[in-house]
Scaffold this motif. Sequence first.
Motif, PDB file in Angstrom:
ATOM      1  N   ILE A  85     -35.745  -1.031  -2.258  1.00  0.00           N
ATOM      2  CA  ILE A  85     -36.971  -1.822  -2.374  1.00  0.00           C
ATOM      3  C   ILE A  85     -37.533  -1.922  -0.962  1.00  0.00           C
ATOM      4  O   ILE A  85     -36.933  -2.554  -0.092  1.00  0.00           O
ATOM      5  CB  ILE A  85     -36.682  -3.223  -2.922  1.00  0.00           C
ATOM      6  CG1 ILE A  85     -35.975  -3.136  -4.281  1.00  0.00           C
ATOM      7  CG2 ILE A  85     -37.958  -4.049  -3.027  1.00  0.00           C
ATOM      8  CD1 ILE A  85     -35.458  -4.460  -4.777  1.00  0.00           C
ATOM      9  N   VAL A  86     -38.663  -1.310  -0.742  1.00  0.00           N
ATOM     10  CA  VAL A  86     -39.211  -1.201   0.615  1.00  0.00           C
ATOM     11  C   VAL A  86     -40.452  -2.089   0.739  1.00  0.00           C
ATOM     12  O   VAL A  86     -41.379  -2.000  -0.060  1.00  0.00           O
ATOM     13  CB  VAL A  86     -39.566   0.259   0.956  1.00  0.00           C
ATOM     14  CG1 VAL A  86     -40.087   0.355   2.386  1.00  0.00           C
ATOM     15  CG2 VAL A  86     -38.348   1.163   0.755  1.00  0.00           C
ATOM     16  N   LEU A  87     -40.435  -2.933   1.739  1.00  0.00           N
ATOM     17  CA  LEU A  87     -41.583  -3.790   2.023  1.00  0.00           C
ATOM     18  C   LEU A  87     -42.229  -3.333   3.323  1.00  0.00           C
ATOM     19  O   LEU A  87     -41.534  -3.148   4.335  1.00  0.00           O
ATOM     20  CB  LEU A  87     -41.156  -5.254   2.158  1.00  0.00           C
ATOM     21  CG  LEU A  87     -40.632  -5.938   0.885  1.00  0.00           C
ATOM     22  CD1 LEU A  87     -39.120  -5.747   0.779  1.00  0.00           C
ATOM     23  CD2 LEU A  87     -40.959  -7.415   0.900  1.00  0.00           C
ATOM     24  N   VAL A  88     -43.514  -3.157   3.280  1.00  0.00           N
ATOM     25  CA  VAL A  88     -44.271  -2.721   4.450  1.00  0.00           C
ATOM     26  C   VAL A  88     -45.184  -3.871   4.870  1.00  0.00           C
ATOM     27  O   VAL A  88     -46.000  -4.340   4.060  1.00  0.00           O
ATOM     28  CB  VAL A  88     -45.110  -1.467   4.133  1.00  0.00           C
ATOM     29  CG1 VAL A  88     -45.878  -1.009   5.375  1.00  0.00           C
ATOM     30  CG2 VAL A  88     -44.232  -0.342   3.589  1.00  0.00           C
ATOM     31  N   GLU A 130     -33.546  -8.578 -17.843  1.00  0.00           N
ATOM     32  CA  GLU A 130     -33.332  -9.465 -16.702  1.00  0.00           C
ATOM     33  C   GLU A 130     -34.610  -9.766 -15.934  1.00  0.00           C
ATOM     34  O   GLU A 130     -34.603 -10.517 -14.956  1.00  0.00           O
ATOM     35  CB  GLU A 130     -32.303  -8.846 -15.745  1.00  0.00           C
ATOM     36  CG  GLU A 130     -30.929  -8.624 -16.346  1.00  0.00           C
ATOM     37  CD  GLU A 130     -30.270  -9.941 -16.739  1.00  0.00           C
ATOM     38  OE1 GLU A 130     -30.442 -10.930 -16.005  1.00  0.00           O
ATOM     39  OE2 GLU A 130     -29.595  -9.977 -17.787  1.00  0.00           O
ATOM     40  N   LYS A 131     -35.730  -9.202 -16.361  1.00  0.00           N
ATOM     41  CA  LYS A 131     -36.969  -9.338 -15.601  1.00  0.00           C
ATOM     42  C   LYS A 131     -37.471 -10.783 -15.595  1.00  0.00           C
ATOM     43  O   LYS A 131     -37.184 -11.569 -16.491  1.00  0.00           O
ATOM     44  CB  LYS A 131     -38.047  -8.422 -16.183  1.00  0.00           C
ATOM     45  CG  LYS A 131     -37.779  -6.937 -15.999  1.00  0.00           C
ATOM     46  CD  LYS A 131     -38.922  -6.106 -16.532  1.00  0.00           C
ATOM     47  CE  LYS A 131     -38.618  -4.611 -16.450  1.00  0.00           C
ATOM     48  NZ  LYS A 131     -38.464  -4.173 -15.064  1.00  0.00           N
ATOM     49  N   VAL A 132     -38.243 -11.089 -14.552  1.00  0.00           N
ATOM     50  CA  VAL A 132     -38.837 -12.420 -14.410  1.00  0.00           C
ATOM     51  C   VAL A 132     -40.156 -12.450 -15.181  1.00  0.00           C
ATOM     52  O   VAL A 132     -41.001 -11.559 -15.035  1.00  0.00           O
ATOM     53  CB  VAL A 132     -39.099 -12.758 -12.927  1.00  0.00           C
ATOM     54  CG1 VAL A 132     -39.780 -14.130 -12.795  1.00  0.00           C
ATOM     55  CG2 VAL A 132     -37.796 -12.726 -12.135  1.00  0.00           C
ATOM     56  N   SER A 133     -40.331 -13.480 -16.016  1.00  0.00           N
ATOM     57  CA  SER A 133     -41.556 -13.581 -16.820  1.00  0.00           C
ATOM     58  C   SER A 133     -41.884 -15.049 -17.062  1.00  0.00           C
ATOM     59  O   SER A 133     -41.050 -15.933 -16.859  1.00  0.00           O
ATOM     60  CB  SER A 133     -41.380 -12.860 -18.161  1.00  0.00           C
ATOM     61  OG  SER A 133     -40.328 -13.476 -18.909  1.00  0.00           O
ATOM     62  N   ARG A 134     -43.101 -15.272 -17.501  1.00  0.00           N
ATOM     63  CA  ARG A 134     -43.540 -16.637 -17.808  1.00  0.00           C
ATOM     64  C   ARG A 134     -43.699 -16.800 -19.304  1.00  0.00           C
ATOM     65  O   ARG A 134     -44.315 -15.967 -19.970  1.00  0.00           O
ATOM     66  CB  ARG A 134     -44.869 -16.946 -17.116  1.00  0.00           C
ATOM     67  CG  ARG A 134     -45.358 -18.380 -17.328  1.00  0.00           C
ATOM     68  CD  ARG A 134     -46.633 -18.639 -16.536  1.00  0.00           C
ATOM     69  NE  ARG A 134     -47.053 -20.029 -16.617  1.00  0.00           N
ATOM     70  CZ  ARG A 134     -47.813 -20.547 -17.570  1.00  0.00           C
ATOM     71  NH1 ARG A 134     -48.273 -19.747 -18.545  1.00  0.00           N
ATOM     72  NH2 ARG A 134     -48.146 -21.826 -17.569  1.00  0.00           N
ATOM     73  N   LEU A 178     -39.354  -4.371 -10.714  1.00  0.00           N
ATOM     74  CA  LEU A 178     -39.335  -2.908 -10.743  1.00  0.00           C
ATOM     75  C   LEU A 178     -37.920  -2.353 -10.744  1.00  0.00           C
ATOM     76  O   LEU A 178     -37.705  -1.203 -11.135  1.00  0.00           O
ATOM     77  CB  LEU A 178     -40.112  -2.349  -9.544  1.00  0.00           C
ATOM     78  CG  LEU A 178     -41.645  -2.527  -9.608  1.00  0.00           C
ATOM     79  CD1 LEU A 178     -42.284  -2.115  -8.281  1.00  0.00           C
ATOM     80  CD2 LEU A 178     -42.238  -1.718 -10.755  1.00  0.00           C
ATOM     81  N   VAL A 179     -36.947  -3.167 -10.311  1.00  0.00           N
ATOM     82  CA  VAL A 179     -35.563  -2.670 -10.263  1.00  0.00           C
ATOM     83  C   VAL A 179     -34.638  -3.415 -11.234  1.00  0.00           C
ATOM     84  O   VAL A 179     -33.507  -2.980 -11.454  1.00  0.00           O
ATOM     85  CB  VAL A 179     -34.994  -2.779  -8.826  1.00  0.00           C
ATOM     86  CG1 VAL A 179     -35.803  -1.916  -7.869  1.00  0.00           C
ATOM     87  CG2 VAL A 179     -34.947  -4.213  -8.350  1.00  0.00           C
ATOM     88  N   ALA A 236     -37.539   5.786  -2.840  1.00  0.00           N
ATOM     89  CA  ALA A 236     -37.706   4.338  -2.953  1.00  0.00           C
ATOM     90  C   ALA A 236     -37.980   3.954  -4.400  1.00  0.00           C
ATOM     91  O   ALA A 236     -38.780   4.592  -5.083  1.00  0.00           O
ATOM     92  CB  ALA A 236     -38.842   3.863  -2.046  1.00  0.00           C
ATOM     93  N   ALA A 237     -37.295   2.884  -4.870  1.00  0.00           N
ATOM     94  CA  ALA A 237     -37.485   2.432  -6.249  1.00  0.00           C
ATOM     95  C   ALA A 237     -38.696   1.524  -6.380  1.00  0.00           C
ATOM     96  O   ALA A 237     -39.312   1.465  -7.451  1.00  0.00           O
ATOM     97  CB  ALA A 237     -36.235   1.697  -6.723  1.00  0.00           C
ATOM     98  N   ALA A 238     -39.038   0.799  -5.330  1.00  0.00           N
ATOM     99  CA  ALA A 238     -40.182  -0.113  -5.348  1.00  0.00           C
ATOM    100  C   ALA A 238     -40.745  -0.209  -3.933  1.00  0.00           C
ATOM    101  O   ALA A 238     -39.993  -0.255  -2.960  1.00  0.00           O
ATOM    102  CB  ALA A 238     -39.759  -1.489  -5.848  1.00  0.00           C
TER     103      ALA A 238
END
Length: 615
Positions: free
Chosen positions: A271-274, A206-210, A200-201, A93-95
Motif C-alpha cells: 500500500i503506497v502513499l504518495v 472485512e472491508k470498512v463500510s457504513r 483495496l487490500v 503495488a496493491a493500492a
Amino acid sequence: MGRKNWLQTLAAGIVLMLLSTYFYTVNSSGLFYFLENPLQDIMRKAKSIDERQPEDRIKIVKIDEKSLKAIGKFPWDRTTYAQIIEKLEQSGAAAIGIDVVLAEPSKNPADDKALADVLAKYDNVILPVQINYPSKQQQAGDLVPEKIDYPSTTLTTNKNQMAHINVLVDKDGKARKLPVGLPDEKNQYIPAFSVALANLVLDEKEKVSRDDATGQWKRGNIVMPTNERNQVTTEFFTLPRQKVDADTGYETLSFVDVLNSKNPLPLEGAIVLVGPFVTAMQDEYPTPISAVKMFGIEIHANMIQTLLESKFYKDASKPVGTGIIILLSILAIVLFERFKGRSALFIFIGMFIVYDLIWLFSYTAGSIFIPIVYPQFALITIYIWSLVNHYLQERKERNRVTGIFGRFVSKTVVDELLQSGEDVKLGGSRKDISLIFVDIRGFTPMSERLEPEQVIQVLNEYLDVCTKAIFKFNGTLDKFIGDGVMAMFGAPIEYANHPEMAVRAAIEMKSQADILEQNLIEKYGIGVKFGLGINSGPAVVGNIGSEDLRLDYTAIGDTVNLSARLESNAKPGQILISEHTYARVKDLFRIEPVGEIKVKGKEKPVMVYEVIGQL
C-alpha cells in the motif's frame, strides 16, 4: 449521625455526583477534556516498540527536499504523477494513494489527459478530496461543508477513486482521531483516504463500510467505535519520521528516486502513499505521541494499519461512564459519612489508587478507556465535602455542648476543657482562689406565703442575678445549693486579682438584689436579701466524682469551708470577707471591721470584715 444530617450529606453528594456527570456527558469538551486526553496520551506513549511494529506492506513515497530540488517547485505537471503511478503499478503495488490535491484543471490539457488515462487504466489508485468547513458551524457537532475540493473533472469522474484527506484535530490541536467518512453537500458519505486504501487490500467480508440504516461504521461485521463526528481513534505505530530510524518506521522512498528507477521496486502487494514530507508544504499535525509534528501522509499510514489490524482503543460509552461515576460517588458518600479523620483519608487514597489501577487494566487488557478525571473529580469533591461537613457538624456539636454545659458552669470551664483536647479526668491541683457563698435570707417564710410556681419564679430571678454577676467578673459558677450559690474566682483560669473580682461580683449581686426586693415588696408584700461570705486562699481545684458517670468541677479545702461559714454568719444584705481577702482588697473598697467571730471548725475566732461598697 442523625437522620437529618445523613440526608444533608446524601443530598450534597448527589449534587456533586450530578455535577461530575454533567461535565462528563454534557460539557465533555470543557476544562476536564484537557486533563482526560493527556492522561490517555501518556498511556499510548508507554507502549513498547514491540507493540508498535509498523506494517511492512505500507510504504511512503515522500515528496521531500531532494525531489523538489530535482523536479522543481510545486505544483508539478500532472504527467509526473502519471509516471510515478506507472512505476508503482509495474512494481506490483496493491493500492496507491496520492495525497496531493488536484482540484484545478491543468493549464496544459495534455497533462490532465495523461493522468486521466492512467487513472482509468488502474482502479487501485485513490485521489484526495479536501473538504473545507466554515470557522463556526450553526450547531455544535455539525459537519456541514462550506466547499469541497474534488479532483478536477478533467482527471476522473469515478467516485470509487476519491476519498477525503481531512484530519480533524481535537480542541487542544492534536490529531488523535480520523473521520472514517464525512458527508458531502448531499449528505452522502465520502470515505477517508485510509479507509479507501485499506479496503483495496482487505477481503470482501472485512472491508470498512457504513450501515446507512443505523449510521454505524463497520469493519466486516464488527462495529467500529466511532464518535459523533464519525471519528475512530488512530493507533500510532510509528513516531514522526524526524525522530524514527529506518528500522522502526514505515519504509520511505524519495519521489524522485522512484520516478527515476529503471527496474521494478520491491513493492509487491504494498500500500503506497504518495505525499508531502517537508514542513514548507504545511501538511503536518501535532499528535499525542510526540512533541514533533507528524506529516499528514504518516497519519494516514498509521490509520491504514489501524484499520488493517482492527486495532482500536475505545472510549467507554456514555452510559457506562455515567454508571461508573454514579457507583463511585455512592460508595464515596457512604464510606466518607461512616468514617472520619485518618480512616477517611486512607479510604480516599485507597479508592483513588484502586480506580487508577482499574483504569490501567481496562486499557491494557481491553483497549478501553473508561473515564478517569470525571469519576475522580466526584471522588475528590465528595471527600472534601465530607471533611467540611464533619468539621461543621463537630463545630455545631461543640457549640451545643458548650451552650448546655455553660448553663451549669462558667463558660471559661467549658473552653478550657474543650481546648485542652484531653479527656476529663479525676483529680485536681492546688490553686490560690477566692470563693463566694451566697444565701437568700428570708426565703423560707416567703415560700410559705407564695404558691409553688411563684416561689420558683422568685428563686430563679435571684439565682439569675447571682449567675450574671459571677460571669460578669470572670467567675466560675460552681453549684446551686438549694436557695444558695457557690462560686470561685481564679480557677480554672488564673487571675492575680481574683479577690477584687469576687468582691465586685458580690457588690453587683447586692445592688441587683435590692432592686428585686423592691419589686417583690410591691408585688407580694414581702422581700428577701442576700447574705454573702468571701474568703481567699489555697484550695484544691479539680474534678471529683465518678470518672465513668458524673464529675463535678469544684474546690475543696479549709478556704472553701471558711467562706461558707462567713456566709452563714452574714446578716441580710451583708457581705462578709475574711482577713485573707481583706489584706488584698482593703485599698479598693470601703470596708469596715466586724470583729472576731467563732466559726465551726476553727479553734480560734477569725477576724471578719464587712464590705460596704465602692470607694
